[in-house]
Design a protein around this motif. Structure first.
Motif, short mmCIF file in Angstrom:
data_model
loop_
_atom_site.label_atom_id
_atom_site.label_comp_id
_atom_site.label_asym_id
_atom_site.label_seq_id
_atom_site.Cartn_x
_atom_site.Cartn_y
_atom_site.Cartn_z
N ALA A 1 -79.15 -6.37 -5.98
CA ALA A 1 -78.25 -6.64 -7.10
C ALA A 1 -78.27 -8.12 -7.47
O ALA A 1 -78.33 -8.49 -8.65
N GLU A 2 -78.21 -8.98 -6.45
CA GLU A 2 -78.22 -10.41 -6.72
C GLU A 2 -79.53 -10.86 -7.35
O GLU A 2 -79.55 -11.73 -8.22
N ASP B 1 -82.52 -12.96 -12.00
CA ASP B 1 -83.63 -12.78 -12.94
C ASP B 1 -83.16 -12.51 -14.36
O ASP B 1 -83.97 -12.28 -15.25
N ARG B 2 -81.83 -12.49 -14.56
CA ARG B 2 -81.21 -12.28 -15.86
C ARG B 2 -81.53 -10.90 -16.44
O ARG B 2 -81.58 -10.73 -17.66
N ARG C 1 -85.55 -18.53 -15.03
CA ARG C 1 -85.80 -17.09 -14.99
C ARG C 1 -85.29 -16.41 -16.26
O ARG C 1 -84.29 -16.81 -16.84
N GLY C 2 -85.98 -15.39 -16.68
CA GLY C 2 -85.58 -14.64 -17.86
C GLY C 2 -85.83 -15.36 -19.17
O GLY C 2 -85.23 -15.03 -20.19
N ALA C 3 -86.74 -16.34 -19.14
CA ALA C 3 -86.97 -17.16 -20.34
C ALA C 3 -88.22 -16.78 -21.11
O ALA C 3 -88.49 -17.35 -22.16
N THR C 4 -89.00 -15.84 -20.62
CA THR C 4 -90.31 -15.55 -21.22
C THR C 4 -90.19 -15.14 -22.68
O THR C 4 -90.90 -15.66 -23.55
N PRO D 1 -57.84 -4.27 -2.90
CA PRO D 1 -58.30 -5.39 -3.74
C PRO D 1 -59.81 -5.48 -3.75
O PRO D 1 -60.47 -5.30 -2.72
N VAL D 2 -60.37 -5.74 -4.90
CA VAL D 2 -61.81 -5.88 -5.05
C VAL D 2 -62.13 -7.36 -5.17
O VAL D 2 -61.63 -8.05 -6.06
N ALA D 3 -62.96 -7.85 -4.26
CA ALA D 3 -63.34 -9.27 -4.28
C ALA D 3 -64.26 -9.55 -5.46
O ALA D 3 -65.04 -8.70 -5.88
N VAL D 4 -64.16 -10.77 -5.98
CA VAL D 4 -65.00 -11.21 -7.09
C VAL D 4 -65.75 -12.46 -6.66
O VAL D 4 -65.14 -13.41 -6.15
N ARG D 5 -67.06 -12.46 -6.88
CA ARG D 5 -67.89 -13.60 -6.48
C ARG D 5 -68.76 -14.01 -7.66
O ARG D 5 -69.42 -13.16 -8.28
N ASP D 6 -68.77 -15.30 -7.98
CA ASP D 6 -69.56 -15.82 -9.10
C ASP D 6 -70.87 -16.36 -8.56
O ASP D 6 -70.90 -17.41 -7.91
N LEU D 7 -71.95 -15.66 -8.84
CA LEU D 7 -73.26 -16.03 -8.30
C LEU D 7 -73.87 -17.20 -9.07
O LEU D 7 -74.64 -17.99 -8.50
N ALA D 8 -73.58 -17.31 -10.34
CA ALA D 8 -74.11 -18.40 -11.16
C ALA D 8 -72.96 -18.94 -12.01
O ALA D 8 -72.75 -18.50 -13.13
N ALA D 9 -72.23 -19.88 -11.43
CA ALA D 9 -71.03 -20.39 -12.09
C ALA D 9 -71.38 -21.51 -13.05
O ALA D 9 -72.39 -22.20 -12.92
N LEU D 10 -70.52 -21.68 -14.04
CA LEU D 10 -70.64 -22.80 -14.96
C LEU D 10 -70.20 -24.09 -14.26
O LEU D 10 -69.49 -24.05 -13.25
#
Length: 331
Positions: free
Chosen positions: A87-88, A93-94, A297-300, A137-146
């Motif tokens: 998933a990550e 890879d966007r 990634r994901g820029a092609t 409770p469902v945990a939330v994790r930001d993999l690519a934060a601003l």
């Protein structure tokens, strides 16, 4: 000594009422078109077919799929994966905007606010709803934060319009001040570099809106400016002043509102998000997010779109220049 009164009297004559009426009608139509162009995508935006991943056993994935369809019918396009790592990887890879991870027993929502703050907020709300429904409770994790200096991504969203305007202004000034096809193309490319250096420096080092490699971000901005300015230069070379108008409409009234930079292309109504990604503003916005937050990634597709517009603009400039040269020689 006599005074030339005729020109003064002519200049002082008021316009006829039909002329005033036509001017008012034209201004009203222009205002309406501007409002529709800039407001319609935002007013009609919604969550539909947003790609996300769901990791976990098949029965649990099916249960989540059903729950999501009940909460937001047609809102998500789900990719099933085996575990957290898969998933990550899709997020990095966007290919997806986030994921619901059920593979480790404790559910969590993984998001990437740098990809889209609007989608990230939707996923956070979804995590809250799932937690209330399951009493866990469902945990939330930001993999690519601003970046911490600009956690809402305001600089990136606000910077989209100045990039378009800069490319348009460059084309108009080059048409006005520079003669010769080769020199105009060289001027547009040179400005793309200097404009890229300046805009990226402001966004990254002053506003703190960008992360990642400064040279890579400069390249993304420069490609966007070059695609816009060369396209307008090429259209003007082929069609004259009408080409500038066509280019301005395509980039400013269509490309910028449909770029999805402030939200996400998938949230725009109907086909408009797909169209926006095929124009320089949308492709440029996606490319800049990729270089700033996802190591390119994901820029092609975005690079391909921008290079295609640059080549098209240059070819139109050359064809128009050759046509003008032949016309001058035959005169």
């Amino acid at each position: 000594m006599t005074t030339p009164l005729a020109p003064l009297i002519t200049d002082a004559l008021p316009s006829r009422w039909p002329t005033v009426t036509r001017a008012v009608a034209l201004l009203t139509a222009i205002t309406g078109v501007l409002l529709v162009a800039f407001a319609w995508p935002s007013v009609r935006s919604s969550v539909h077919d947003v790609p996300i991943a769901v990791a976990g056993p098949a029965p649990a994935v099916a249960q989540i799929r059903t729950a999501l369809e009940q909460r937001l019918p047609g809102g998500f396009e789900i990719t099933e994966v085996a575990d957290t790592a898969d998933a990550e990887q899709l997020i990095r890879d966007r290919q997806v905007y986030g994921a619901i991870d059920l593979s480790n027993g404790t559910p969590q929502v993984i998001l990437a606010s740098a990809a889209s703050t609007a989608v990230a907020q939707t996923l956070q709300n979804m995590a809250t709803g799932l937690g209330q429904a399951g009493s866990t409770p469902v945990a939330v994790r930001d993999l690519a934060a601003l970046p911490a200096e600009d956690p809402r991504g305001a600089g990136l969203a606000a910077g989209a319009l100045p990039l378009v305007m800069g490319g348009l202004l460059a084309a108009v000034l080059l048409i006005r001040l520079v003669h010769g096809t080769g020199r105009r193309i060289a001027g547009a490319l040179a400005f793309a570099v200097t404009g890229g250096l300046t805009v990226t420096a402001i966004l990254q080092f002053w506003f703190g809106s960008l992360s990642g490699s400064y040279p890579a971000n400069v390249g993304a901005v420069a490609l966007t400016i070059a695609a816009t300015s060369l396209t307008v230069l090429g259209l003007e070379s082929m069609l004259g002043i009408a080409g500038i108008g066509i280019g301005a409409v395509a980039m400013m009234l269509i490309g910028n509102p449909l770029s999805g930079t402030a939200t996400a292309p998938e949230m725009l109504p109907g086909w408009s998000g797909t169209l926006g990604q095929l124009l320089p503003p949308g492709a440029g916005g996606r490319l800049l997010r990729s270089t700033a937050f996802f190591d390119g990634r994901g820029a092609t597709q975005a690079v391909t779109v921008l290079v295609a517009w640059i080549v098209l603009g240059a070819v139109l400039c050359l064809v128009g220049g050759l046509r003008a040269s032949r016309a001058a020689n035959s005169a």
